[in-house]
Design a protein around this motif. Structure first.
Motif, short mmCIF file in Angstrom:
data_model
loop_
_atom_site.label_atom_id
_atom_site.label_comp_id
_atom_site.label_asym_id
_atom_site.label_seq_id
_atom_site.Cartn_x
_atom_site.Cartn_y
_atom_site.Cartn_z
N GLU A 303 -4.12 2.92 -2.25
CA GLU A 303 -2.93 2.51 -3.30
C GLU A 303 -2.09 3.55 -3.54
OE1 GLU A 303 -4.69 -0.20 -6.04
OE2 GLU A 303 -6.37 -0.48 -4.93
N THR A 304 -2.09 4.41 -2.61
CA THR A 304 -0.92 5.61 -3.12
C THR A 304 0.34 5.27 -2.37
OG1 THR A 304 -2.51 7.15 -3.44
CG2 THR A 304 -0.28 8.06 -2.95
N PRO A 305 1.69 5.19 -3.18
CA PRO A 305 2.82 4.78 -2.24
C PRO A 305 3.20 5.97 -1.39
CG PRO A 305 3.08 5.58 -4.59
CD PRO A 305 1.75 5.62 -4.39
N VAL A 306 4.12 5.54 -0.29
CA VAL A 306 4.58 6.44 0.74
C VAL A 306 6.01 6.54 0.77
CG1 VAL A 306 4.16 6.96 3.21
CG2 VAL A 306 2.47 6.08 1.81
N ILE A 307 6.64 7.66 1.29
CA ILE A 307 8.17 7.91 1.60
C ILE A 307 7.90 8.46 3.07
CG2 ILE A 307 10.03 9.23 1.19
CD1 ILE A 307 9.19 9.81 -1.55
N GLY A 308 8.66 7.61 3.83
CA GLY A 308 8.45 7.96 5.20
C GLY A 308 9.81 7.85 6.05
N THR A 309 10.06 8.72 6.99
CA THR A 309 11.19 8.51 7.98
C THR A 309 11.32 7.11 8.54
OG1 THR A 309 10.15 10.00 9.45
CG2 THR A 309 12.06 10.78 8.22
N ASP A 310 12.66 6.62 8.95
CA ASP A 310 12.93 5.62 9.59
C ASP A 310 12.77 5.51 11.04
OD1 ASP A 310 13.16 2.72 10.27
OD2 ASP A 310 15.34 2.87 9.47
N ILE A 311 11.28 5.64 11.48
CA ILE A 311 11.20 5.83 12.95
C ILE A 311 9.87 4.97 13.47
CG2 ILE A 311 11.99 8.19 13.10
CD1 ILE A 311 8.96 9.19 12.97
N ARG A 312 9.84 4.94 14.69
CA ARG A 312 8.54 4.17 15.40
C ARG A 312 7.17 4.49 14.87
NH1 ARG A 312 7.23 6.88 20.59
NH2 ARG A 312 6.81 8.33 19.50
N LEU A 318 5.66 0.44 6.74
CA LEU A 318 6.61 0.49 5.63
C LEU A 318 7.32 -0.60 5.48
CD1 LEU A 318 7.25 4.30 4.85
CD2 LEU A 318 5.23 2.99 4.53
N LEU A 319 7.69 -1.38 6.48
CA LEU A 319 8.71 -2.61 6.44
C LEU A 319 7.95 -3.47 5.23
CD1 LEU A 319 9.69 -3.23 9.88
CD2 LEU A 319 10.81 -2.40 8.09
N ASP A 320 8.86 -4.34 4.69
CA ASP A 320 8.42 -5.49 3.77
C ASP A 320 8.20 -5.01 2.56
OD1 ASP A 320 8.74 -7.56 5.79
OD2 ASP A 320 6.86 -7.40 6.53
N ARG A 322 6.86 -2.10 1.74
CA ARG A 322 5.49 -1.40 1.40
C ARG A 322 5.94 0.03 1.26
NH1 ARG A 322 4.03 -5.15 5.45
NH2 ARG A 322 4.44 -3.80 7.09
N GLY A 323 6.95 0.80 1.29
CA GLY A 323 7.38 1.80 1.28
C GLY A 323 8.67 2.40 1.18
N LEU A 324 9.02 3.69 1.17
CA LEU A 324 10.49 4.09 0.99
C LEU A 324 10.76 4.62 2.46
CD1 LEU A 324 10.64 5.60 -2.41
CD2 LEU A 324 11.39 3.10 -1.74
N LEU A 325 11.85 4.05 3.20
CA LEU A 325 12.07 4.64 4.48
C LEU A 325 13.48 5.49 4.24
CD1 LEU A 325 11.49 1.77 6.97
CD2 LEU A 325 10.41 3.90 7.10
N VAL A 326 13.48 6.73 4.88
CA VAL A 326 14.66 7.66 4.85
C VAL A 326 14.90 8.12 6.14
CG1 VAL A 326 14.01 8.50 2.47
CG2 VAL A 326 12.96 9.57 4.44
N GLN A 327 16.16 8.29 6.36
CA GLN A 327 16.57 8.86 7.71
C GLN A 327 16.13 10.46 8.06
OE1 GLN A 327 18.34 6.73 9.70
NE2 GLN A 327 17.77 5.59 8.04
N GLY A 355 0.88 -2.03 0.12
CA GLY A 355 0.23 -1.36 1.46
C GLY A 355 -1.06 -1.34 1.47
N HIS A 356 -1.98 -1.38 0.39
CA HIS A 356 -3.18 -1.59 0.59
C HIS A 356 -3.64 -3.05 1.07
CE1 HIS A 356 -7.29 -2.73 -1.18
NE2 HIS A 356 -7.45 -1.42 -0.89
N GLU A 357 -2.79 -4.17 0.60
CA GLU A 357 -3.16 -5.52 1.20
C GLU A 357 -3.06 -5.54 2.78
OE1 GLU A 357 -0.61 -7.49 -1.28
OE2 GLU A 357 -1.74 -7.28 -3.10
#
Length: 381
Positions: A303-312, A318-320, A322-327, A355-357
């Motif tokens: 249940e820990t949030p995530v920051i990730g790059t907007d890649i495959r 992280l869509l919907d 569930r997280g923060l997308l960056v370039q 994200g956990h769900e």
């Protein structure tokens, strides 16, 4: 008794991903062996598999021993053991093994399955490298019974470029995460306190965690630059992962140059990942290429949030909201996302819960069942 050989370029692939598969199929009465470079020097591998086979693989695709020495070993071992299934992982080992075993496939003596943990050609990649790796995957597809893909982008690419016939493409949501192990109820306040004490943190200090081996692809220096851009001495970047010393030294040197050396902690390889995740306000992953990153799934399980790059791969998870997308490479955007996590603790918590769900489909038990179904189909259908 069915006989299965798992092949990878290096033994760490077994340690990091495949031990549960070996345990499961051995418990079902299978013989499960492993082949990789220096695999016999891995005590856990020797214990986990029925037999291990050393092979002269190199991670450098231009190394000649990949083409001349490795096939000799593969042919000799497979001829001796008469495996029913060979399941290959990692691009170099997969290409060489499939090429070597093509005649056995044609004779219907051995089925060959390839799991692509993220194709080396990808959106945003170097065009020349993309063309090279796509050509190699097309060649390898002709020597493959089933191609397993672990994210939707790769599934689309496999169909678009007709790497194999559509009925040979099998989508699986990753290689599994152990929901019982990555469970917040199993991490005590004492476990978290030990992490904070080790890092010598003050009560108001907060952690952003990244779990990533040191390769250029993982872009560790982007996170250091983003941390410096924050300008907050109470924020710490904790890096769990090992790799070549020059890359680790360069990351530490950059932290010194930017004046954040006391806030950057290089921990190397760790076995207390759940405690590290629970001790953090968010997990960071700013890679330029991924397959389906397990560190994000582990974070969501806790249940820990995530920051990730907007890649495959990262997008799949992280869509919907569930997280923060960056370039990729956007330092300002990474820093802004870190600030958002710090400024919105309740919304961040809800993000981690969403994200956990989403994690039930990625449960290791589900992935084991999917493998069992695939193996049965390969052997008997």
């Amino acid at each position: 008794m069915p006989k299965l050989l798992m092949v990878a370029t290096v033994s760490s692939v077994f340690r990091d991903f495949l031990f549960p598969f070996a345990d499961y199929f051995r418990s079902q009465g299978w013989q499960v062996d492993a082949m990789a470079s220096k695999v016999s020097a891995c005590p856990q591998c020797v214990k986990t598999f029925d037999r291990v086979w050393d092979i002269e693989f190199s991670r450098n695709p231009l190394e000649l021993k990949n083409l001349f020495l490795a096939p000799q070993t593969i042919r000799a071992v497979v001829a001796q053991e008469q495996y029913d299934l060979v399941h290959v992982h990692t691009p170099i080992a997969a290409f060489i093994t499939r090429y070597t075993l093509n005649n056995l496939r044609k004779q219907n003596k051995t089925k060959v399955i390839y799991t692509a943990h993220g194709f080396h050609f990808h959106s945003g990649g170097n065009p020349l490298k993309n063309a090279l790796f796509l050509s190699l995957e097309k060649l390898g597809g002709a020597w493959t019974d089933y191609l397993v893909v672990i994210n939707r982008d790769d599934e689309h690419s496999a169909k678009r470029f007709q790497l194999v016939r559509s009925e040979q493409i099998v989508y699986m949501p990753g290689i599994g995460v152990e929901l019982n192990y990555y469970n917040r109820h199993n991490v005590s306040e004492t476990d978290i306190s030990k992490v904070r004490q080790e890092l010598q943190l003050a009560p108001n200090d907060q952690i952003f965690l990244t779990i990533a081996e040191f390769t250029l692809n993982k872009r560790h220096t982007d996170m250091v630059r983003a941390l410096a851009r924050l300008g907050k001495s109470e924020i710490h970047l904790v890096i769990a992962g090992s790799g070549p010393k020059p890359l680790m030294d360069a990351t530490q040197q950059l932290a010194i140059e930017l004046g954040v050396e006391k806030q950057v902690h290089l921990l190397g390889y760790r076995q207390d990942i759940p405690a590290l995740i629970c001790a953090s306000v968010a997990t960071l992953l700013v890679s330029e290429r991924e397959g389906l990153p397990r560190c994000i799934m582990e974070s969501f399980c806790l249940e820990t949030p995530v920051i990730g790059t907007d890649i495959r791969g990262i997008r799949d998870l992280l869509l919907d909201n569930r997280g923060l997308l960056v370039q990729v490479g956007d330092i300002e955007e990474i820093a802004a996302a870190m600030n958002w996590i710090l400024d919105n603790p309740q919304k961040s918590k809800l993000m981690g819960q969403r994200g956990h769900e989403h994690m039930s489909a990625y449960d290791l038990n589900n992935i084991l069942k999917l493998h069992q179904d695939l193996y049965h189909k390969a052997l008997f259908c």
